[in-house]
Motif scaffolding. Structure first.
Motif, PDB file in Angstrom:
ATOM      1  N   ASN A 143      10.182 -34.404  52.000  1.00  0.00           N
ATOM      2  CA  ASN A 143      10.077 -35.844  52.239  1.00  0.00           C
ATOM      3  C   ASN A 143      10.798 -36.222  53.535  1.00  0.00           C
ATOM      4  N   GLY A 144      10.211 -37.182  54.266  1.00  0.00           N
ATOM      5  CA  GLY A 144      10.872 -37.658  55.484  1.00  0.00           C
ATOM      6  C   GLY A 144      12.134 -38.427  55.153  1.00  0.00           C
ATOM      7  N   ASP A 145      13.152 -38.269  55.981  1.00  0.00           N
ATOM      8  CA  ASP A 145      14.428 -38.937  55.704  1.00  0.00           C
ATOM      9  C   ASP A 145      14.311 -40.467  55.779  1.00  0.00           C
ATOM     10  N   SER A 146      13.434 -40.957  56.638  1.00  0.00           N
ATOM     11  CA  SER A 146      13.353 -42.406  56.850  1.00  0.00           C
ATOM     12  C   SER A 146      12.535 -43.110  55.782  1.00  0.00           C
ATOM     13  N   GLY A 147      11.737 -42.332  55.039  1.00  0.00           N
ATOM     14  CA  GLY A 147      10.854 -42.953  54.067  1.00  0.00           C
ATOM     15  C   GLY A 147       9.637 -43.580  54.698  1.00  0.00           C
ATOM     16  N   MET A 148       9.506 -43.444  55.989  1.00  0.00           N
ATOM     17  CA  MET A 148       8.380 -44.013  56.731  1.00  0.00           C
ATOM     18  C   MET A 148       7.271 -42.961  56.855  1.00  0.00           C
ATOM     19  N   LEU A 149       6.094 -43.420  57.283  1.00  0.00           N
ATOM     20  CA  LEU A 149       5.012 -42.498  57.566  1.00  0.00           C
ATOM     21  C   LEU A 149       5.282 -41.789  58.878  1.00  0.00           C
ATOM     22  N   GLY A 150       4.819 -40.554  58.976  1.00  0.00           N
ATOM     23  CA  GLY A 150       5.054 -39.827  60.205  1.00  0.00           C
ATOM     24  C   GLY A 150       4.259 -38.557  60.287  1.00  0.00           C
ATOM     25  N   TRP A 151       4.546 -37.795  61.335  1.00  0.00           N
ATOM     26  CA  TRP A 151       3.848 -36.538  61.582  1.00  0.00           C
ATOM     27  C   TRP A 151       4.751 -35.361  61.215  1.00  0.00           C
ATOM     28  N   TRP A 152       4.099 -34.285  60.701  1.00  0.00           N
ATOM     29  CA  TRP A 152       4.844 -33.101  60.262  1.00  0.00           C
ATOM     30  C   TRP A 152       4.494 -31.924  61.164  1.00  0.00           C
ATOM     31  N   TYR A 153       5.537 -31.197  61.533  1.00  0.00           N
ATOM     32  CA  TYR A 153       5.367 -30.027  62.395  1.00  0.00           C
ATOM     33  C   TYR A 153       5.988 -28.798  61.713  1.00  0.00           C
ATOM     34  N   LEU A 154       5.333 -27.649  61.917  1.00  0.00           N
ATOM     35  CA  LEU A 154       5.793 -26.412  61.290  1.00  0.00           C
ATOM     36  C   LEU A 154       6.289 -25.452  62.363  1.00  0.00           C
ATOM     37  N   ASP A 155       7.522 -24.990  62.208  1.00  0.00           N
ATOM     38  CA  ASP A 155       8.136 -24.044  63.157  1.00  0.00           C
ATOM     39  C   ASP A 155       8.049 -24.551  64.605  1.00  0.00           C
ATOM     40  N   ARG A 156       8.329 -25.881  64.754  1.00  0.00           N
ATOM     41  CA  ARG A 156       8.376 -26.521  66.074  1.00  0.00           C
ATOM     42  C   ARG A 156       7.073 -26.371  66.860  1.00  0.00           C
ATOM     43  N   GLY A 157       5.982 -26.452  66.158  1.00  0.00           N
ATOM     44  CA  GLY A 157       4.688 -26.394  66.830  1.00  0.00           C
ATOM     45  C   GLY A 157       4.473 -27.638  67.677  1.00  0.00           C
ATOM     46  N   TYR A 200      12.825 -13.894  48.361  1.00  0.00           N
ATOM     47  CA  TYR A 200      13.125 -15.311  48.602  1.00  0.00           C
ATOM     48  C   TYR A 200      13.011 -15.608  50.093  1.00  0.00           C
ATOM     49  N   TYR A 201      12.525 -16.824  50.405  1.00  0.00           N
ATOM     50  CA  TYR A 201      12.437 -17.272  51.784  1.00  0.00           C
ATOM     51  C   TYR A 201      13.220 -18.575  51.943  1.00  0.00           C
ATOM     52  N   THR A 202      13.651 -18.818  53.206  1.00  0.00           N
ATOM     53  CA  THR A 202      14.440 -20.023  53.507  1.00  0.00           C
ATOM     54  C   THR A 202      13.571 -21.066  54.206  1.00  0.00           C
ATOM     55  N   VAL A 203      13.681 -22.291  53.713  1.00  0.00           N
ATOM     56  CA  VAL A 203      12.977 -23.413  54.324  1.00  0.00           C
ATOM     57  C   VAL A 203      14.032 -24.375  54.882  1.00  0.00           C
ATOM     58  N   THR A 204      13.948 -24.635  56.198  1.00  0.00           N
ATOM     59  CA  THR A 204      14.896 -25.537  56.865  1.00  0.00           C
ATOM     60  C   THR A 204      14.173 -26.839  57.239  1.00  0.00           C
ATOM     61  N   CYS A 205      14.792 -27.974  56.909  1.00  0.00           N
ATOM     62  CA  CYS A 205      14.178 -29.282  57.166  1.00  0.00           C
ATOM     63  C   CYS A 205      14.905 -30.016  58.307  1.00  0.00           C
ATOM     64  N   LEU A 206      14.119 -30.538  59.249  1.00  0.00           N
ATOM     65  CA  LEU A 206      14.656 -31.381  60.329  1.00  0.00           C
ATOM     66  C   LEU A 206      14.108 -32.798  60.128  1.00  0.00           C
ATOM     67  N   ARG A 207      15.053 -33.766  59.956  1.00  0.00           N
ATOM     68  CA  ARG A 207      14.728 -35.151  59.658  1.00  0.00           C
ATOM     69  C   ARG A 207      13.891 -35.291  58.386  1.00  0.00           C
ATOM     70  N   CYS A 208      14.084 -34.330  57.514  1.00  0.00           N
ATOM     71  CA  CYS A 208      13.407 -34.346  56.206  1.00  0.00           C
ATOM     72  C   CYS A 208      14.280 -33.608  55.213  1.00  0.00           C
ATOM     73  N   ASN A 209      13.861 -33.547  53.964  1.00  0.00           N
ATOM     74  CA  ASN A 209      14.654 -32.864  52.940  1.00  0.00           C
ATOM     75  C   ASN A 209      13.747 -32.397  51.805  1.00  0.00           C
ATOM     76  N   SER A 210      14.237 -31.423  51.064  1.00  0.00           N
ATOM     77  CA  SER A 210      13.552 -30.937  49.869  1.00  0.00           C
ATOM     78  C   SER A 210      14.500 -31.149  48.693  1.00  0.00           C
ATOM     79  N   GLY A 211      14.216 -32.164  47.931  1.00  0.00           N
ATOM     80  CA  GLY A 211      15.117 -32.496  46.827  1.00  0.00           C
ATOM     81  C   GLY A 211      16.482 -32.922  47.299  1.00  0.00           C
ATOM     82  N   GLY A 212      16.511 -33.547  48.482  1.00  0.00           N
ATOM     83  CA  GLY A 212      17.779 -34.008  49.038  1.00  0.00           C
ATOM     84  C   GLY A 212      18.501 -32.959  49.842  1.00  0.00           C
ATOM     85  N   LYS A 213      17.950 -31.749  49.934  1.00  0.00           N
ATOM     86  CA  LYS A 213      18.614 -30.669  50.661  1.00  0.00           C
ATOM     87  C   LYS A 213      17.912 -30.397  51.978  1.00  0.00           C
TER      88      LYS A 213
END
Length: 307
Positions: A264-278, A237-250
């Motif tokens: 999904n983004g918390d704001s529901g708005m369009l935006g940019w996604w970054y992986l491991d603080r790239g 198992y691996y852990t996924v941590t979301c910043l200003r986003c969520n996976s199924g509300g988590k």
């Protein structure tokens, strides 16, 4: 050849004696008394003659006979020696060791046609030796795997089989070619159920520590068993941590390796996604969600587009 009636000479002797007695009596008598006695004796003589005729027309019973039957590589009723009356059919059962089969049966050294069976029924009218002529069976068996015959290009084709006997000529079900040299060529492939993986292979009980799921065998000429030894699949198992986003509300989820998740983004708005603080986004246009196949621990970060 009919057997002579042993009673006939005795009866003839008795008749001869009676005739002699009649002659003596006749000589000793005269007149009416002699005639009466003669008639009486004549009647008795006729009765004896009827008995003789009946005995002459009677066929004596045939003598009972028996023959000995010896079984080789076999038993008859659980025994290696049996006695037959010459009329009753007997059945011999082959005694087979592991990996043996019956090639054919012999009666007094003469091979019997179409007799490659585990038992043989026959009638013995004389002392007889019944023999099961044995052959070493060539049999291919599998455990947790299956075999497929090869086509003309050496590729696996046709139905999956879990066993096949090849000690006699047979037809390759794929190419339809007759195989008469006592060999077999095939592909063997592991059958691995969900939640299991290959630990190692066993061939005729010997362990081979490789994890190939399949391999090809050409020209096998002996009885062989292929076995795939399985073990439980290791679950990671691996852990996924979301910043200003969520996976199924988590904000943080643990998922099985290889699982694809959507965030999904918390704001529901369009935006940019970054992986491991790239420093650069991982999507080429703004989006309100993103999907990722999880193969390690990840931190996913979302920044909405600000007009």
């Amino acid at each position: 050849m009919e057997k002579k009636n042993n009673k006939l000479p005795l009866i003839l002797s008795i008749v001869a004696v009676l005739v002699a007695v009649v002659i003596i009596v006749i000589l000793a008598m005269s007149g009416c008394e002699a005639r009466n006695e003669l008639n009486k004796l004549k009647t008795e003589l006729e009765e004896k003659q009827k008995i003789i005729e009946q005995l002459q027309n009677t066929t004596p019973p045939a003598p009972e006979t028996s023959v000995t039957v010896v079984a080789q590589n076999a038993t008859i009723g659980g025994k290696t020696i049996a006695v037959s009356d010459g009329k009753t059919a007997l059945t011999a059962d082959a005694v087979l060791a592991e990996g043996q089969s019956v090639d054919h049966w012999e009666l007094n050294g003469v091979a019997q046609e179409n007799s490659a069976t585990a038992n043989f029924t026959f009638t013995a009218t004389e002392t007889t030796v019944v023999k099961a002529v044995l052959a070493q069976e060539k049999k291919l068996t599998t455990v947790n795997c299956s075999i497929r015959f090869l086509d003309a290009k050496g590729k696996a084709a046709g139905d999956k089989l879990t066993e096949f006997v090849f000690d006699k000529p047979y037809q390759n079900p794929v190419t339809k070619a007759e195989v008469t040299d006592g060999t077999i060529s095939f592909q063997v492939k592991a059958e691995v159920p969900s939640g299991k993986v290959i630990d190692y292979w066993k061939i005729n009980g010997v362990e081979y520590h490789f994890t190939n799921s399949s391999f090809t065998v050409v020209g096998l000429d002996e009885t062989t068993e292929y076995e795939v030894v399985l073990k439980d699949e290791a679950v990671v198992y691996y852990t996924v941590t979301c910043l200003r986003c969520n996976s199924g509300g988590k904000k943080e989820v643990k998922v099985k390796a290889g699982t694809t998740i959507t965030v999904n983004g918390d704001s529901g708005m369009l935006g940019w996604w970054y992986l491991d603080r790239g420093n650069q986004s991982i999507n080429d246009r703004p989006a309100d969600s993103w999907s990722l196949k999880v193969d390690k621990d990840y931190t996913i970060e979302f920044w909405e587009v600000i007009n």
